[in-house]
Structures are given as C-alpha cells and as structure tokens.
Scaffold this motif. Sequence first.
Motif, mmCIF file in Angstrom:
data_model
loop_
_atom_site.group_PDB
_atom_site.id
_atom_site.type_symbol
_atom_site.label_atom_id
_atom_site.label_comp_id
_atom_site.label_asym_id
_atom_site.label_seq_id
_atom_site.Cartn_x
_atom_site.Cartn_y
_atom_site.Cartn_z
ATOM 1 N N VAL A 211 -44.295 111.049 -29.709
ATOM 2 C CA VAL A 211 -44.177 109.640 -29.331
ATOM 3 C C VAL A 211 -44.862 108.784 -30.387
ATOM 4 O O VAL A 211 -46.063 108.902 -30.618
ATOM 5 C CB VAL A 211 -44.817 109.377 -27.952
ATOM 6 C CG1 VAL A 211 -44.760 107.888 -27.626
ATOM 7 C CG2 VAL A 211 -44.111 110.178 -26.865
ATOM 8 N N VAL A 212 -44.075 107.933 -31.047
ATOM 9 C CA VAL A 212 -44.618 107.065 -32.099
ATOM 10 C C VAL A 212 -44.734 105.614 -31.647
ATOM 11 O O VAL A 212 -45.334 104.787 -32.330
ATOM 12 C CB VAL A 212 -43.765 107.151 -33.381
ATOM 13 C CG1 VAL A 212 -43.788 108.555 -33.949
ATOM 14 C CG2 VAL A 212 -42.326 106.700 -33.117
ATOM 15 N N GLY A 213 -44.151 105.301 -30.493
ATOM 16 C CA GLY A 213 -44.214 103.945 -29.981
ATOM 17 C C GLY A 213 -43.604 103.853 -28.598
ATOM 18 O O GLY A 213 -43.040 104.824 -28.093
ATOM 19 N N LYS A 214 -43.742 102.685 -27.974
ATOM 20 C CA LYS A 214 -43.185 102.456 -26.651
ATOM 21 C C LYS A 214 -42.493 101.096 -26.619
ATOM 22 O O LYS A 214 -42.984 100.133 -27.200
ATOM 23 C CB LYS A 214 -44.285 102.504 -25.581
ATOM 24 C CG LYS A 214 -44.979 103.870 -25.472
ATOM 25 C CD LYS A 214 -46.059 103.839 -24.412
ATOM 26 C CE LYS A 214 -46.824 105.159 -24.370
ATOM 27 N NZ LYS A 214 -45.956 106.286 -23.964
ATOM 28 N N MET A 215 -41.371 101.021 -25.915
ATOM 29 C CA MET A 215 -40.641 99.769 -25.756
ATOM 30 C C MET A 215 -40.538 99.428 -24.287
ATOM 31 O O MET A 215 -40.023 100.210 -23.490
ATOM 32 C CB MET A 215 -39.249 99.871 -26.377
ATOM 33 C CG MET A 215 -39.266 100.025 -27.887
ATOM 34 S SD MET A 215 -37.600 100.008 -28.605
ATOM 35 C CE MET A 215 -37.074 98.317 -28.220
ATOM 36 N N LYS A 216 -41.040 98.262 -23.910
ATOM 37 C CA LYS A 216 -40.959 97.804 -22.530
ATOM 38 C C LYS A 216 -39.567 97.252 -22.233
ATOM 39 O O LYS A 216 -38.754 97.059 -23.146
ATOM 40 C CB LYS A 216 -42.019 96.734 -22.273
ATOM 41 C CG LYS A 216 -43.447 97.254 -22.291
ATOM 42 C CD LYS A 216 -44.426 96.151 -21.918
ATOM 43 C CE LYS A 216 -45.850 96.685 -21.875
ATOM 44 N NZ LYS A 216 -46.821 95.626 -21.484
ATOM 45 N N ASP A 217 -39.318 97.001 -20.956
ATOM 46 C CA ASP A 217 -38.042 96.439 -20.533
ATOM 47 C C ASP A 217 -37.770 95.113 -21.249
ATOM 48 O O ASP A 217 -38.669 94.285 -21.408
ATOM 49 C CB ASP A 217 -38.072 96.213 -19.023
ATOM 50 C CG ASP A 217 -36.718 95.821 -18.459
ATOM 51 O OD1 ASP A 217 -35.709 96.364 -18.917
ATOM 52 O OD2 ASP A 217 -36.691 94.986 -17.534
ATOM 53 N N ASN A 218 -36.539 94.956 -21.729
ATOM 54 C CA ASN A 218 -36.059 93.742 -22.406
ATOM 55 C C ASN A 218 -36.616 93.550 -23.811
ATOM 56 O O ASN A 218 -36.401 92.497 -24.417
ATOM 57 C CB ASN A 218 -36.343 92.484 -21.573
ATOM 58 C CG ASN A 218 -35.610 92.478 -20.252
ATOM 59 O OD1 ASN A 218 -34.488 92.989 -20.152
ATOM 60 N ND2 ASN A 218 -36.225 91.931 -19.218
ATOM 61 N N THR A 219 -37.328 94.549 -24.366
ATOM 62 C CA THR A 219 -37.738 94.456 -25.766
ATOM 63 C C THR A 219 -36.586 94.930 -26.656
ATOM 64 O O THR A 219 -35.710 95.665 -26.215
ATOM 65 C CB THR A 219 -38.994 95.293 -26.057
ATOM 66 O OG1 THR A 219 -38.783 96.650 -25.621
ATOM 67 C CG2 THR A 219 -40.198 94.711 -25.346
ATOM 68 N N ALA A 220 -36.607 94.490 -27.922
ATOM 69 C CA ALA A 220 -35.454 94.701 -28.798
ATOM 70 C C ALA A 220 -35.777 95.543 -30.021
ATOM 71 O O ALA A 220 -36.939 95.659 -30.435
ATOM 72 C CB ALA A 220 -34.885 93.354 -29.239
ATOM 73 N N ALA A 221 -34.727 96.111 -30.594
ATOM 74 C CA ALA A 221 -34.844 96.914 -31.810
ATOM 75 C C ALA A 221 -33.599 96.724 -32.660
ATOM 76 O O ALA A 221 -32.530 96.374 -32.142
ATOM 77 C CB ALA A 221 -35.016 98.394 -31.466
#
Length: 354
Positions: A66-76
Amino acid sequence: MITRKQNLLHIFFCAAILMLLFSSGSMNASAASITRDTDSSFKDIAVAQVNSYVNVRSKASTNGKVVGKMKDNTAAVIKKSVKGDGGKWYYISSGSVKGYVKASYFVTGSSAKKVALSTGTSTAKVTASSLRVRQKATTKSSTLTTLSNNTTVPVLKKNVDGSDGRTFSKVKVSAKNKKKSGYVAQSYVNFCVSMKTAVSAKSGSSSSGSSSGNSSGSSSGSSSSTSSTSGSSSLGASIAAKAKTYVGVLPYVWGGTSLTKGADCSGFVQSVYKLYGVNIPRTTSTQSTGGRSISRSKLQKGDLVFYKNGGDSISHVGIYIGNSKIVHEANSKSDCKISNIDYDKPAKYVTYLR
C-alpha cells in the motif's frame, strides 16, 4: 556571560527552527488537488466511489504494498489500464501518489465528470494577462486585488448580472492578507473543478495485505476473494445510496431512462448503474440474465431483485438497499419509491458487482 558570537548563533538557530516549522505547517495545510476545465472530456480521470477509502498499491494485486489511500470522491489521472487480480486495474497518479488501483472502485469519463462537478470545488481560471477583482458586480466598483494570468480562485456564484450590463462571477480571494469575496468579469475566466487527491501511506504501515476497497484495512494475509467482495460492497453501497436520492422525486415514465425527466424500472436501474461506470442491459429480462444469479442470503446493497408480477416472465426490477428493502420505479401512480423486498414474491436475485 553570553558572548556576541553565542547570541548570534542562538538567533540563527531559533530562526532556522521557525523556518522549518513554517515550512512544515505550509505543506500540511495545502491539500493537493487535480483541476480540470469543465469543458474537457475527463477521459483520463478516475474518481473513487467507495464507502471510506481504496488502497493504492505498488502492483496490480491485492498483495501489492500500500503506497497511498484514496477517499470517496477523490480523483486520479489514469496513466494506463492493466490486467491484474480480479480484472482491470489502473496505474494512476494522484497528488504525490503513483500506483495501481482496481478499476471497479472508480468511475471514469462522463461519469467521473458528473461526480466531480457535484462534489468538487468550482474554480475560475484567469485567461486575461491581469484581471481586477471588484468589490461589487460592476466595472465602476473599486478594486480589491488583481489576479494574474492562469491564477485559479474558488467560485462562490456564477452568472451574476452586473449593474453595467456585464456578467460576473463571485469569487473568493486573498486581499491584504485577508480572505474576501469579490467579483470578476466572467468573460475573462474559464470555469474549472478541483478535486482532492490521494494521501501517501505512512512509512512502516503494516496494511499491505488489506483489501483494495476495505475501509477498515484488514490484516496481512487476507484472501483476494475477501478483498473483491469488500470493494464490490463499497460500490454497491454507493449505488444504493444514490438510488435512494430519487425516491419521491423521479417520475415513472414507460420506456424512459432519464434520471431527471423520468424512467421505467429497468431504465432507472440501468441509468443509476451507468453513473458508476457499470454497464448493464436495458430491459428487465436481459438484466435478469446478464449478471450472476445469487441466493437471497448472498444479497448485498446495490444488487438487483427481479419480480414476475403475477406473470410467467420477468417483468420488474429494483435495487436492493439493505434491511430487506428495495428502491424501484414502481408505476405511474407511485413513481420512484422504497418497498419491502417481499411486497411481491421475488423471482430472482442478480449481482453485476462481484
């Protein structure tokens, strides 16, 4: 006795500490974001649709670090699509984080744009070489500050009619070290939307075995099947929650598929699913055979419940929202409503989410 040299060294040391603290505080205060013109296609943008967060991993596998986390509605930003554990994954860049995420936890393209416009921060990007921010919506008003080309500021309100016949936008700016609201001529800005991005995983984290969509972060050694179910349930919960927003609002329209003008039962299901990047057939009969048939005990939020309504063939469908209830476009009298799952005898349970 403190000598002049010692005093200077002490002052230098204190100044260095203050600079370090200021720098650190500034970094923590500024949240990374992705900003896109609202007229762009968003074809390379993925927006997370999960209950809590989705893990970004070092490889396209639930065994990846795991290198990172994305919460709901975050973008990439999607760099490429690859085949990984359980299907398609994206290699993404989100803020300072780069890695792999499972595609089923994201919406892309037009669906990503819709989510971004409803959850992101509306901004205005200056297209003129310099642009005055006025105290009132008129070019005769005094200037609060001046914005340079390509400066982006939050938008509080669009399409404000000015007293001089021009159209303005109300924006938030910094003027004399204070946050103030003012007005800019709308013809000199492009509208954008800013979306929050991933956060980097803390060093030494032991959650390398957690599931891609598991909000709690399961312990190392969890199976890939458990990971898949957890992520799918997150997507299903989002679909169920979205479906409930149309209750008492969306009219029943035979043959309709619009989430604003009206839909029939299968059109409603198809259109809600489409918001989350899940494409399913159009009619109740084809929807009932296009997914995977499951038992009632395996039913999860977002799954579909089918009915025969007294006939021999499938003729009605609803979205399961938990607690033995469904959301469905019932008929022209009731429109979109919540019903008990056993308001009529269910004929079949189907999932498209796992």
